[in-house]
Design a protein around this motif. Structure first.
Motif, PDB file in Angstrom:
ATOM      1  N   VAL A  61      -4.513  -8.552   0.674  1.00  0.00           N
ATOM      2  CA  VAL A  61      -3.133  -8.064   0.568  1.00  0.00           C
ATOM      3  C   VAL A  61      -3.168  -6.600   0.131  1.00  0.00           C
ATOM      4  N   GLN A  62      -3.996  -6.322  -0.876  1.00  0.00           N
ATOM      5  CA  GLN A  62      -4.124  -4.940  -1.349  1.00  0.00           C
ATOM      6  C   GLN A  62      -4.557  -4.038  -0.209  1.00  0.00           C
ATOM      7  N   ALA A  63      -5.562  -4.488   0.512  1.00  0.00           N
ATOM      8  CA  ALA A  63      -6.131  -3.680   1.598  1.00  0.00           C
ATOM      9  C   ALA A  63      -5.059  -3.309   2.616  1.00  0.00           C
ATOM     10  N   ARG A  64      -4.254  -4.285   2.951  1.00  0.00           N
ATOM     11  CA  ARG A  64      -3.209  -4.073   3.953  1.00  0.00           C
ATOM     12  C   ARG A  64      -2.254  -2.965   3.502  1.00  0.00           C
ATOM     13  N   VAL A  65      -1.784  -3.033   2.252  1.00  0.00           N
ATOM     14  CA  VAL A  65      -0.799  -2.060   1.759  1.00  0.00           C
ATOM     15  C   VAL A  65      -1.420  -0.655   1.646  1.00  0.00           C
ATOM     16  N   PHE A  66      -2.623  -0.582   1.103  1.00  0.00           N
ATOM     17  CA  PHE A  66      -3.268   0.732   0.976  1.00  0.00           C
ATOM     18  C   PHE A  66      -3.491   1.362   2.347  1.00  0.00           C
ATOM     19  N   ALA A  67      -3.857   0.528   3.306  1.00  0.00           N
ATOM     20  CA  ALA A  67      -4.126   1.045   4.651  1.00  0.00           C
ATOM     21  C   ALA A  67      -2.866   1.647   5.270  1.00  0.00           C
ATOM     22  N   GLU A  68      -1.705   1.120   4.872  1.00  0.00           N
ATOM     23  CA  GLU A  68      -0.444   1.661   5.410  1.00  0.00           C
ATOM     24  C   GLU A  68      -0.156   3.052   4.848  1.00  0.00           C
ATOM     25  N   VAL A  69      -0.563   3.277   3.598  1.00  0.00           N
ATOM     26  CA  VAL A  69      -0.221   4.535   2.929  1.00  0.00           C
ATOM     27  C   VAL A  69      -1.229   5.647   3.215  1.00  0.00           C
ATOM     28  N   VAL A  70      -2.498   5.312   3.111  1.00  0.00           N
ATOM     29  CA  VAL A  70      -3.549   6.295   3.423  1.00  0.00           C
ATOM     30  C   VAL A  70      -4.479   5.615   4.427  1.00  0.00           C
TER      31      VAL A  70
END
Ligand SMILES: Nc1nc2c(ncn2[C@@H]2O[C@H](COP(=O)(O)OP(=O)(O)OP(=O)(O)O)[C@@H](O)[C@H]2O)c(=O)[nH]1
Length: 411
Positions: A344-353
């Motif tokens: 879940v973390q990976a998904r959100v971070f990937a959206e931002v950077v």
């Protein structure tokens, strides 16, 4: 006559009173002379303080110990030693030479296989059963899911294994091991680019700038530690490194990073506490460029992926750094022990950077190595580095073969 008796009584009383005073005075004196006795125990005290306490082995020898050297007739030696000690106190800390990076994963294989044992061992035990019935295959599936391999990859693997085991017929343990190794390797992937891009891109030739690496992730995953370990890896490879302490939330984080840097002779650029992290990151790249450094590593503050404001701030850090040129590598640090939550973390971070590589830390503390497969699938981004302990050199380039070998090797 009465007068005579009165005089005698008075004389007797006076005598008694005088002798009483003398005794009290003596007692007082005696008490006073006992004080040195008490101070004897205080003089003992310093003697006690020079005795080493438990855990003091590394401390400088106390004054008393040095006097002993004098006593044995080596005053010159002590005189010569004194300025050297004073110099050492002011001199820069000794710069360490990090262990070479080649084959680190293999060197750490024992630790890895110990922690991963349950996945490989569990699968091999199941596959060695005489009859591989439906129930056994379900157990294989459960084992993979428990190890965080993820639903899709688990189904693929089980399908492949079922097919190949059927074709194989009777199975020796070695054949099974080989089969499992091949199938796991397919899932982990051998053709992904796992290089950590610390070299500046082609456009940099004209500008002569350092390679820029941004390290991101949620709190406590091991970002600062990884940045420090990575600095060591780069220094060991002969590169000059500048560190950017863009974690301005915690002064301790900047101190921690600076300590890592000092150990390998890398400068740390820091800003005021609670200052703007984007400006620290910008300064780090600027100073790295001016100093002609090979690589600038920027450590960012841990942020919960659910906090929109903090995620926006991270986006800003990257955009500001990019004013001087592209960021060559964005490493997302994930704690392997958090399992599926890491996805879940990976998904959100990937959206931002744009994440370009994953560092999976604390792999030494989990039997759930399957997260490697799951997170790569989720992001389409390779695991590039793995953390296998808290030691300074416990960061290894991720090598699929060595990893899978560790999973399926005999205990
Ligand atoms: N066992 C083990 N511990 C690790 C590993 N990597 C980091 N740690 C430990 O994890 C803890 C947190 O590491 P930090 O580097 O401070 O984490 P961080 O992400 O920078 O933390 P914040 O700045 O608070 O977000 C420390 O105690 C590290 O020693 C690893 O690969 N294995």
């Amino acid at each position: 006559m009465e007068i005579v008796i009165l005089v005698v009584v008075i004389a007797v009383i006076a005598l008694v009173a005088i002798s009483g005073l003398v005794v009290t005075g003596r007692r007082k004196k005696a008490a006073e002379t006992q004080q040195p006795g008490t101070s004897e125990s205080t003089t003992e005290a310093p003697t006690r303080t020079v005795e080493p306490k438990v855990g003091e082995e590394t401390e400088a020898p106390p004054e008393g110990a040095r006097r002993t050297i004098e006593e044995v007739g080596l005053p010159e030696a002590e005189e010569a030693e004194a300025p050297a000690t004073a110099e050492a106190a002011t001199a820069a800390p000794e710069i360490e030479t990090p262990a070479p990076t080649a084959g680190r994963l293999v060197r750490l294989r024992d630790r890895l296989s110990r922690s991963q044992n349950s996945l490989g061992k569990g699968l091999l035990t199941l596959l060695s059963r005489e009859h591989l019935d439906e129930e056994t295959w379900e157990e294989v599936e459960d084992t993979l899911l428990t190890a965080d391999v993820g639903v899709g990859p688990t189904q693929e693997l089980v399908e492949q294994l079922r097919e190949r085991v059927k074709v194989l017929g009777t199975r020796t343990p070695d054949e099974l091991r080989g089969l499992l190794r091949e199938e796991l390797l397919k899932l982990v992937g051998t053709d992904l680019d796992r290089t950590v891009h610390t070299e500046p891109g082609a456009e940099a030739a004209a500008v002569d700038r350092p390679g820029v690496v941004l390290v991101v992730g949620v709190n406590g995953t091991g970002k600062t530690t990884t940045t420090g370990k990575l600095a060591r890896v780069l220094v060991a490879d002969g590169k000059s490194v500048v560190l950017g302490a863009a974690d301005t939330f915690r002064a301790a984080a900047a101190d921690q990073l600076e300590t890592w840097g000092t150990r390998v002779g890398a400068r740390t650029v820091r800003g005021p506490e609670a200052g703007d992290p984007a400006s620290v990151a910008f300064d780090a790249v600027k100073q790295g460029t001016e100093a002609g450094a090979d690589v600038v590593l920027i450590d960012t503050a841990g942020r919960l992926h659910t906090k929109t404001g903090l995620m926006d701030e991270l986006g800003k850090v990257k955009r500001v750094v990019e004013k001087q040129g592209p960021v060559d590598e964005v490493l997302l640090v994930l704690d392997a022990t958090t399992g599926q939550n890491g996805l879940v973390q990976a998904r959100v971070f990937a959206e931002v950077v744009d994440i370009t590589g994953i560092v999976l830390t604390k792999l030494d503390g989990t039997a759930k190595g399957g997260i490697v497969v799951a997170v790569q699938r989720e992001l389409g981004v390779p695991v590039k580095l793995v953390g296998l302990g808290e030691g300074a050199d416990d960061l290894a380039p991720f090598e699929p073969e060595a990893f899978v070998d560790a999973l399926v090797r005999e205990a």
